[in-house]
Design a protein around this motif. Structure first.
Motif, PDB file in Angstrom:
ATOM      1  N   UNK A 342       0.653  54.758 -12.545  1.00 47.17           N
ATOM      2  CA  UNK A 342       0.288  55.256 -11.220  1.00 47.17           C
ATOM      3  C   UNK A 342       1.555  55.527 -10.417  1.00 47.17           C
ATOM      4  N   UNK A 343       1.619  56.708  -9.825  1.00 45.91           N
ATOM      5  CA  UNK A 343       2.690  57.059  -8.907  1.00 45.91           C
ATOM      6  C   UNK A 343       2.073  57.109  -7.518  1.00 45.91           C
ATOM      7  N   UNK A 344       2.470  56.161  -6.666  1.00 51.52           N
ATOM      8  CA  UNK A 344       1.831  55.984  -5.359  1.00 51.52           C
ATOM      9  C   UNK A 344       2.817  56.284  -4.232  1.00 51.52           C
ATOM     10  N   UNK A 345       2.459  57.228  -3.385  1.00 49.22           N
ATOM     11  CA  UNK A 345       3.298  57.590  -2.235  1.00 49.22           C
ATOM     12  C   UNK A 345       2.709  56.987  -0.969  1.00 49.22           C
ATOM     13  N   UNK A 346       3.542  56.231  -0.235  1.00 47.06           N
ATOM     14  CA  UNK A 346       3.138  55.718   1.069  1.00 47.06           C
ATOM     15  C   UNK A 346       3.603  56.727   2.108  1.00 47.06           C
ATOM     16  N   UNK A 347       2.675  57.420   2.725  1.00 48.44           N
ATOM     17  CA  UNK A 347       3.041  58.550   3.573  1.00 48.44           C
ATOM     18  C   UNK A 347       2.636  58.310   5.017  1.00 48.44           C
ATOM     19  N   UNK A 348       3.556  58.596   5.911  1.00 54.01           N
ATOM     20  CA  UNK A 348       3.255  58.604   7.338  1.00 54.01           C
ATOM     21  C   UNK A 348       2.932  60.032   7.740  1.00 54.01           C
ATOM     22  N   UNK A 349       2.551  60.235   8.987  1.00 51.20           N
ATOM     23  CA  UNK A 349       2.173  61.575   9.433  1.00 51.20           C
ATOM     24  C   UNK A 349       3.307  62.579   9.263  1.00 51.20           C
ATOM     25  N   UNK A 350       4.546  62.106   9.390  1.00 51.07           N
ATOM     26  CA  UNK A 350       5.689  63.020   9.251  1.00 51.07           C
ATOM     27  C   UNK A 350       5.904  63.466   7.804  1.00 51.07           C
ATOM     28  N   UNK A 351       5.293  62.747   6.839  1.00 49.60           N
ATOM     29  CA  UNK A 351       5.434  63.092   5.421  1.00 49.60           C
ATOM     30  C   UNK A 351       4.362  64.069   4.955  1.00 49.60           C
ATOM     31  N   UNK A 352       3.428  64.387   5.816  1.00 47.11           N
ATOM     32  CA  UNK A 352       2.269  65.170   5.409  1.00 47.11           C
ATOM     33  C   UNK A 352       2.656  66.512   4.804  1.00 47.11           C
ATOM     34  N   UNK A 353       3.535  67.242   5.488  1.00 49.81           N
ATOM     35  CA  UNK A 353       3.937  68.564   5.002  1.00 49.81           C
ATOM     36  C   UNK A 353       4.676  68.459   3.664  1.00 49.81           C
ATOM     37  N   UNK A 354       5.510  67.434   3.538  1.00 51.51           N
ATOM     38  CA  UNK A 354       6.269  67.243   2.300  1.00 51.51           C
ATOM     39  C   UNK A 354       5.334  66.964   1.118  1.00 51.51           C
TER      40      UNK A 354
END
Length: 586
Positions: A342-354
């Motif tokens: 599993x590759x899990x990304x912890x994303x905040x709102x600023x990471x959405x576009x990325x």
């Protein structure tokens, strides 16, 4: 179907590959090996991600190209880290099992240079080295590169990222006459192009498109969270995911060390790898990771190069990389040797576009990660504990002198009471419930960059509620719940999504006034029910919040400090009879 026998390899190599269970070549091996065997005297560039089999791609042709009868150094392989150098050396040693007279020596910092000098006196045909240690040996005149015909630069981009450009220039100046330079890299950065321009002549090039080499054994997931909540969320995941073992990627050395210290203070089996560690410290960390004393490594992209462990279950992107190739590079640490990962990304709102860009660029579908249920994890641990107790062979001789006193102490307890007390002790040991962190307060970020614009046009407003499948809810249950505790009619409720620990529902904007205060002070199983606008996060809003009451063992919805006198179902009684059992578990 292409196999190794179609690539031009000799019988000794084919024999050992069969023994090592190398069944079919990877894409980089299929394309690079024939070129390097047939045109190995020419320069070569191989672009492919980590985990795609680059060592065999250059190692097998290199063994085919050297002359075992000549007792002189004919090839140098440069690697950015000690670990990668050791892995290359071990693999080439394995490949050369049936090749008489082949001598391979690996040299690196952090080990006895005198031992390495003694090994080099035997004139190995292949020397594998880290740049710093090779320079030291050259300065001591302990190694002679004058007869070198092949120079292999493995993970060339990382050698440059680690500041080895001047070292590479110096080393290459020691190689005289005609030689072939084989350069392998995950990326074609500007510095790599400068190396190519300066040291290579019309190189053959093989490029494995990163968009086509994402390991299909990897499940790509994301979890949307406020940046400030990431450390707590990470602790929660580590404590609750069963049999989890992974690498956690941070952006900087400072971030890596800071997060490591936070997690270590909470008693978690983690440690850091970054450039400020000495070689001895790095070796110690890797030793503990490989023997499972540690279960998690926190790394920067540079520090993770050379890690080759096949039982990694998770790669966690605490900070997403800026480059899609680095995402693929990181993710390739799991899902190896036929296993899934599993590759899990912890994303905040600023990471959405990325994240949206990576999804499109790499042709991946990121699914939403489901937080593990504390109750399910506790139950699994308790079952394991109970089985271990059942398997204990009673040592009658050892306990006979203690039985009477202990029996007397427990005499007034029933079997059930004694088991309940033991369960309580075990649950306290787990510490799962004492997170100091409410997952219901996590932010929600949509992967669709258009969602915020579309929501402005939508006649509905979306709400979050911290009730889900684990509480026995389905869509019909949630509709009934909303109708019961507010004045909302069924026709005013739009799309509904039920997840494991939380759910989302839409309400017509024209009826939003009927939501005000509708869910205040509402409890389920001792848990405060929160209903908030979906993109505002938890904790607050006019519809959630309120005081907590004692645990409601009946598992029904319960008002705290007041009764609701209006609305369907009449407040604290739990609404319609079918829902009075609230949160039934399946």
């Amino acid at each position: 179907m292409t196999n190794f026998s179609n690539l031009g390899l000799s019988d000794p190599l084919l024999k050992v590959l069969n023994e090592l269970n190398f069944e079919s070549p990877t894409k980089i091996q299929q394309q690079a090996i024939p070129v390097l065997i047939n045109e190995g005297d020419s320069d070569f560039i191989g672009l492919a991600q980590t985990g795609t089999g680059k060592t065999a791609a250059f190692g097998l042709p290199l063994l085919e190209s050297i002359d075992p009868a000549r007792k002189e150094t004919q090839a140098v392989v440069l690697a950015p880290t000690r670990e990668l150098g050791q892995q290359i050396g071990q693999q080439l040693e394995s490949f050369s099992k049936y090749m008489d007279g082949v001598n391979i020596v690996t040299v690196y910092g952090g080990a006895s240079i005198q031992v390495q000098i003694k090994a080099l006196k035997k004139k190995p045909q292949i020397v594998i080295a880290t740049p710093g240690r090779l320079l030291d040996l050259l300065n001591r005149k302990a190694v002679d590169l004058a007869s070198v015909r092949f120079v292999v630069l493995d993970e060339a981009d990382e050698m440059l990222n680690m500041g080895f450009r001047e070292d590479l220039d110096h080393i290459l100046s020691y190689t005289e006459g005609e030689k072939a330079t084989w350069l392998f890299s995950a990326t074609m950065a500007k510095e790599i192009k400068n190396i190519v321009k300066k040291y290579m002549n019309n190189p053959n090039e093989v490029k494995i498109d990163s968009g086509n080499v994402v390991n299909t054994n990897i499940d790509h997931q994301y979890f949307a969270v406020k940046a400030k909540d990431k450390p707590n969320l990470l602790q929660y995941i580590i404590q609750l995911e069963p049999d989890m073992r992974g690498i956690i990627f941070c952006r900087t050395k400072r971030d890596t060390q800071s997060l490591t210290e936070q997690l270590q203070k909470r008693g978690l089996p983690v440690d850091a790898l970054h450039g400020d560690l000495s070689q001895a410290q790095r070796d110690q960390v890797m030793k503990r990771f490989k023997n499972h004393t540690l279960e998690f490594l926190l790394c920067t992209d540079v520090a993770a190069r050379g890690i080759d462990v096949n039982d990694i279950t998770h790669v966690i992107h605490y900070a997403l990389p800026d480059d899609t190739e680095y995402y693929t590079h990181r993710s390739g640490r799991t899902g190896r040797a036929g296993k899934t990962g599993i590759s899990l990304a912890l994303v905040s709102s600023s990471d959405q576009r990325k994240l949206n860009f990576m999804q499109k660029k790499l042709n991946l579908k990121f699914s939403e990660y489901t937080l593990p249920s504390p109750v399910a994890v506790e139950n699994q641990k308790l079952i394991t504990w109970a089985k271990r107790v059942m398997d204990v062979k009673t040592d009658v001789q050892a306990i006979k002198d203690h039985q009477s006193d202990i029996y007397e102490l427990f005499n007034e307890l029933s079997k059930e009471e004694l088991i309940d007390k033991l369960l309580t002790i075990e649950l306290d040991k787990f510490g799962i419930r004492d997170q100091g962190f409410d997952v219901a307060d996590l932010d929600n970020v949509s992967l669709d960059s258009r969602s915020s614009r579309e929501s402005e046009k939508s006649p509905y407003k979306k709400f979050f509620i911290n009730i889900g499948k684990m509480d026995g809810f389905n869509k019909s249950d949630l509709i009934e719940f909303v109708m019961t505790y507010s004045e909302i009619k069924k026709k005013s409720i739009g799309e509904i999504t039920i997840e494991e620990r939380r759910s989302y529902f839409e309400v017509l904007k024209e009826d939003l006034s009927q939501m005000d205060g509708a869910f205040t002070d509402l409890m389920l199983d001792g848990r405060e029910i929160r209903v908030n606008a979906a993109n505002r996060g938890g904790g607050g809003g006019g519809n959630g919040g309120g005081k907590r009451s004692d645990r409601n063992d009946g598992r029904s919805f319960k008002r705290n400090d007041r009764k609701r006198s209006s609305g369907r179902g009449g407040g604290g009684g739990g609404g319609k009879g079918r829902r009075s059992g609230g949160g039934r578990r399946r």
